[in-house]
Design a protein around this motif. Structure first.
Motif, mmCIF file in Angstrom:
data_model
loop_
_atom_site.group_PDB
_atom_site.id
_atom_site.type_symbol
_atom_site.label_atom_id
_atom_site.label_comp_id
_atom_site.label_asym_id
_atom_site.label_seq_id
_atom_site.Cartn_x
_atom_site.Cartn_y
_atom_site.Cartn_z
ATOM 1 N N THR A 157 -22.101 -27.567 -71.311
ATOM 2 C CA THR A 157 -23.509 -27.776 -71.596
ATOM 3 C C THR A 157 -23.256 -28.808 -72.971
ATOM 4 N N ASP A 158 -24.178 -29.830 -72.701
ATOM 5 C CA ASP A 158 -24.211 -30.874 -73.542
ATOM 6 C C ASP A 158 -25.517 -30.419 -74.580
ATOM 7 N N ALA A 159 -24.800 -29.655 -75.801
ATOM 8 C CA ALA A 159 -25.838 -29.274 -76.817
ATOM 9 C C ALA A 159 -26.242 -30.003 -78.138
ATOM 10 N N VAL A 160 -25.882 -31.523 -77.775
ATOM 11 C CA VAL A 160 -25.903 -32.434 -78.897
ATOM 12 C C VAL A 160 -27.389 -32.111 -79.573
ATOM 13 N N GLN A 161 -28.429 -32.051 -78.814
ATOM 14 C CA GLN A 161 -29.791 -31.983 -79.450
ATOM 15 C C GLN A 161 -30.200 -30.520 -79.958
ATOM 16 N N THR A 162 -29.275 -29.454 -79.732
ATOM 17 C CA THR A 162 -29.795 -28.126 -80.112
ATOM 18 C C THR A 162 -28.919 -27.538 -81.076
ATOM 19 N N GLU A 175 -29.451 -35.700 -67.324
ATOM 20 C CA GLU A 175 -28.603 -35.611 -68.296
ATOM 21 C C GLU A 175 -28.356 -36.812 -69.080
ATOM 22 N N HIS A 176 -27.834 -36.621 -70.283
ATOM 23 C CA HIS A 176 -27.647 -37.962 -70.900
ATOM 24 C C HIS A 176 -26.568 -38.588 -70.261
ATOM 25 N N HIS A 177 -26.577 -40.206 -70.414
ATOM 26 C CA HIS A 177 -25.830 -40.790 -69.825
ATOM 27 C C HIS A 177 -24.172 -40.662 -70.102
ATOM 28 N N ILE A 206 -24.708 -28.869 -67.301
ATOM 29 C CA ILE A 206 -26.482 -28.932 -67.516
ATOM 30 C C ILE A 206 -26.365 -28.934 -68.948
ATOM 31 N N MET A 207 -27.451 -29.862 -69.347
ATOM 32 C CA MET A 207 -27.691 -30.011 -70.975
ATOM 33 C C MET A 207 -28.485 -28.792 -71.567
ATOM 34 N N HIS A 208 -28.390 -28.589 -72.670
ATOM 35 C CA HIS A 208 -29.057 -27.440 -73.385
ATOM 36 C C HIS A 208 -30.461 -27.939 -73.780
ATOM 37 N N ASN A 262 -33.142 -31.386 -73.782
ATOM 38 C CA ASN A 262 -33.302 -33.053 -73.281
ATOM 39 C C ASN A 262 -33.553 -33.982 -74.479
ATOM 40 N N ASN A 263 -32.755 -34.858 -74.722
ATOM 41 C CA ASN A 263 -33.104 -35.693 -75.846
ATOM 42 C C ASN A 263 -34.191 -36.762 -75.853
ATOM 43 N N GLU A 264 -34.859 -36.648 -74.423
ATOM 44 C CA GLU A 264 -36.072 -37.580 -74.479
ATOM 45 C C GLU A 264 -37.376 -36.754 -74.309
ATOM 46 N N LEU A 291 -21.151 -30.966 -78.970
ATOM 47 C CA LEU A 291 -22.022 -31.309 -80.431
ATOM 48 C C LEU A 291 -21.725 -32.653 -80.897
ATOM 49 N N SER A 292 -22.403 -32.892 -81.735
ATOM 50 C CA SER A 292 -22.477 -34.298 -82.507
ATOM 51 C C SER A 292 -22.995 -34.407 -83.959
ATOM 52 N N ALA A 293 -22.173 -34.917 -84.942
ATOM 53 C CA ALA A 293 -22.567 -34.655 -86.345
ATOM 54 C C ALA A 293 -23.713 -35.347 -86.793
ATOM 55 N N HIS A 294 -24.012 -36.276 -86.214
ATOM 56 C CA HIS A 294 -25.086 -37.489 -86.678
ATOM 57 C C HIS A 294 -26.449 -36.931 -86.177
ATOM 58 N N LYS A 295 -26.658 -35.860 -85.398
ATOM 59 C CA LYS A 295 -27.861 -35.273 -84.874
ATOM 60 C C LYS A 295 -28.310 -34.358 -86.044
ATOM 61 N N PHE A 296 -27.486 -33.614 -86.786
ATOM 62 C CA PHE A 296 -27.925 -32.721 -87.752
ATOM 63 C C PHE A 296 -27.539 -33.128 -89.206
ATOM 64 N N GLY A 320 -14.285 -38.253 -81.626
ATOM 65 C CA GLY A 320 -15.100 -39.298 -82.063
ATOM 66 C C GLY A 320 -16.371 -39.323 -81.823
ATOM 67 N N SER A 321 -17.020 -38.601 -81.074
ATOM 68 C CA SER A 321 -18.494 -38.651 -80.763
ATOM 69 C C SER A 321 -18.895 -37.600 -79.950
ATOM 70 N N GLY A 322 -20.331 -37.281 -79.869
ATOM 71 C CA GLY A 322 -20.914 -36.485 -78.743
ATOM 72 C C GLY A 322 -20.324 -37.131 -77.348
ATOM 73 N N SER A 323 -20.501 -38.414 -77.178
ATOM 74 C CA SER A 323 -20.058 -38.981 -75.946
ATOM 75 C C SER A 323 -18.720 -38.818 -75.420
ATOM 76 N N GLU A 324 -17.796 -38.671 -76.328
ATOM 77 C CA GLU A 324 -16.360 -38.434 -76.265
ATOM 78 C C GLU A 324 -16.389 -37.172 -75.575
ATOM 79 N N ALA A 325 -17.060 -36.062 -76.352
ATOM 80 C CA ALA A 325 -17.068 -34.746 -76.130
ATOM 81 C C ALA A 325 -17.365 -34.388 -74.735
ATOM 82 N N ASP A 326 -18.315 -35.220 -74.260
ATOM 83 C CA ASP A 326 -18.958 -34.845 -73.068
ATOM 84 C C ASP A 326 -18.101 -35.551 -72.005
ATOM 85 N N ASN A 327 -17.467 -36.593 -72.167
ATOM 86 C CA ASN A 327 -16.331 -37.236 -71.287
ATOM 87 C C ASN A 327 -15.137 -36.271 -71.016
HETATM 88 C C1 LIG Z 1 -28.056 -35.198 -75.286
HETATM 89 C C2 LIG Z 1 -26.972 -36.089 -75.901
HETATM 90 N N1 LIG Z 1 -25.745 -36.381 -75.311
HETATM 91 C C3 LIG Z 1 -24.997 -37.039 -75.985
HETATM 92 C C4 LIG Z 1 -25.291 -37.934 -76.984
HETATM 93 C C5 LIG Z 1 -24.157 -38.833 -77.485
HETATM 94 O O1 LIG Z 1 -23.692 -38.435 -78.800
HETATM 95 P P1 LIG Z 1 -23.013 -39.428 -79.597
HETATM 96 O O2 LIG Z 1 -24.170 -40.379 -80.304
HETATM 97 O O3 LIG Z 1 -22.485 -38.841 -80.894
HETATM 98 O O4 LIG Z 1 -22.077 -40.278 -78.850
HETATM 99 C C6 LIG Z 1 -26.588 -37.969 -77.450
HETATM 100 C C7 LIG Z 1 -26.821 -39.013 -78.541
HETATM 101 O O5 LIG Z 1 -27.931 -39.670 -78.190
HETATM 102 C C8 LIG Z 1 -27.481 -36.990 -76.867
HETATM 103 O O6 LIG Z 1 -28.746 -37.043 -77.235
#
Ligand SMILES: Cc1ncc(COP(=O)(O)O)c(C=O)c1O
Length: 385
Positions: free
Chosen positions: A175-180, A99-101, A146-148, A150-152, A198-203, A69-76
């Motif tokens: 690896t959290d590849a949400v941004q790549t 890392e992302h929270h 370790i993330m791929h 960094n979102n910031e 990965l998370s769809a709303h980033k692409f 249901g989200s990138g956050s859920e996939a990370d968790n």
């Molecule tokens: C690096 C990274 N990981 C995870 C997330 C969380 O993804 P989602 O918004 O789909 O929960 C984000 C979104 O800001 C992100 O940038």
């Protein structure tokens, strides 16, 4: 006034082609993919096609993709699910301070449940060193995350090197590849990755849908218990329109990647070079090992929040820190981890470019940011010109 959206790391608009692919699924393919009759079979087929396309682009196999249901859920799911499953083997996890929270808070939860976590530091460019990860390894290490990218501040991490270290010792690597994903070439097999988020709303896909790649043979405890969906790894009737949207967006991003990214890199570097001309400005993140669309700078003596409000008045949407932390007064944990002082980290500005960004937008930003910074500094008691 034209509005300029420069916060693509926070989210992206759904592409019209993606919406077009989703609408017939909402209208017609409404069956439950678990049902045996034709409506169910049609829904199942739409989901299977989306899973096959997603797997293919990532270099994965069909059954190695779990929709979430989200990138956050996939990370968790990756972090908690893998650690919990292996708790009898060991209780040590390695991650980084940037890392992302969704990862940091998941490992903190594990810590409060008896796991032991090493937070590997980063250098002043925000780079994790594979040697530091190696030093942190213990007999009881079960997971490295370790993330791929960094979102910031956009720094890209040496995930292949770290994956190889993990592989040699039979330790799982996530690896959290949400941004790549969608921006860089990803081949999970070649990269030696066990789990990837990965998370769809980033692409340019819909919000509220993500995926976790899980290498065959890696076992996870589910976060959500119930039905047998996603091969017993994520219960809940599948959101097929969103899953179809995710796959369509990924296909389009992949097709466009090689032409779009060099264009973004050129505009990114022009923005960085222009903003750097402002006195007392620091560029955050690695200059080359960097997401193609990320600009992050700190202007000393000013508050990020006031800068954002002033930019908003000029029609520019930007961010200070991550989407999750803007709105709070805490400076970014990422910038602090890179050794920046609280004071400087407060004055950070993140601009993240996307498909709609033009050279004219870059010109507009470079024209309007310097006078805003000057004006805010004139109002700042800390600034003595
Ligand atoms: C690096 C990274 N990981 C995870 C997330 C969380 O993804 P989602 O918004 O789909 O929960 C984000 C979104 O800001 C992100 O940038």
């Amino acid at each position: 006034m034209e509005r300029i959206y420069l916060d693509h790391a926070a989210t992206t608009p759904v592409r019209p082609e993606v919406l077009e692919a989703m609408l017939p699924v909402y209208r017609e393919t409404f069956g439950n993919a678990s049902s045996v009759y034709s409506w169910g079979r049609e829904a199942r087929k739409a989901m299977d096609d989306a899973r096959a396309a997603t797997a293919d682009i990532l270099g994965a196999d069909f059954n190695e993709i779990i929709f979430t249901g989200s990138g956050s859920e996939a990370d968790n799911l990756a972090v908690k699910g893998a650690a919990w499953k292996q708790r009898h083997k060991g209780k040590h996890i390695i991650t980084s301070t940037i890392e992302h929270h969704a990862v940091l808070d998941a490992v903190k939860w594990l810590e409060s449940n008896g796991f032991d976590v090493t937070y590997v530091p980063v250098d002043e460019d925000g780079l994790v060193s594979a040697a530091d990860v190696e030093t942190a390894l213990r007999e009881d290490t079960i997971l490295i995350t370790i993330m791929h990218g960094n979102n910031e501040m956009g720094t890209l991490q040496p995930v292949e090197e770290i994956a190889a270290l993990a592989r040699e010792r039979g330790i799982l690597f996530h690896t959290d590849a949400v941004q790549t994903v969608g921006a860089l070439p990803i081949d999970v097999k070649q990269m030696g990755i066990d789990m990837l988020t990965l998370s769809a709303h980033k692409f340019y896909g819909p919000k509220g849908v993500g995926a976790l790649y899980v290498r065959k043979g890696v076992r996870l405890d589910p976060l959500i218990h119930g039905g047998a969906q996603e091969r017993n790894r994520r219960a809940g009737t599948e959101d097929i329109p969103s899953i179809v949207g995710l796959a369509k967006a990924l296909e389009l991003a992949e097709r466009e990647r090689q032409s779009l990214m060099p264009r973004l890199i050129t505009m990114r570097d022009r923005l960085i070079a222009g903003l750097e001309q402002i006195p007392e400005t620091k560029v955050n993140g690695h200059r080359e090992k960097r997401l193609p669309n990320n600009v992050n700078v700190c202007f000393r003596y000013i508050e990020g929040e006031s800068l954002l409000l002033n930019l908003d008045m000029m029609g520019i949407a930007a961010s200070s820190g991550s989407a999750c932390t803007s709105g709070s007064l805490d400076p970014s944990h990422v910038l602090l981890a890179m050794g920046l002082s609280h004071e400087i980290a407060h004055g950070s500005l993140r601009l993240t470019l996307g498909r709609s960004t033009t050279d004219a937008h870059v010109d507009y930003v470079l024209q309007h940011v310097p006078p805003i910074v000057t004006r805010l500094r004139e109002m700042s008691p800390l600034y003595q010109a």
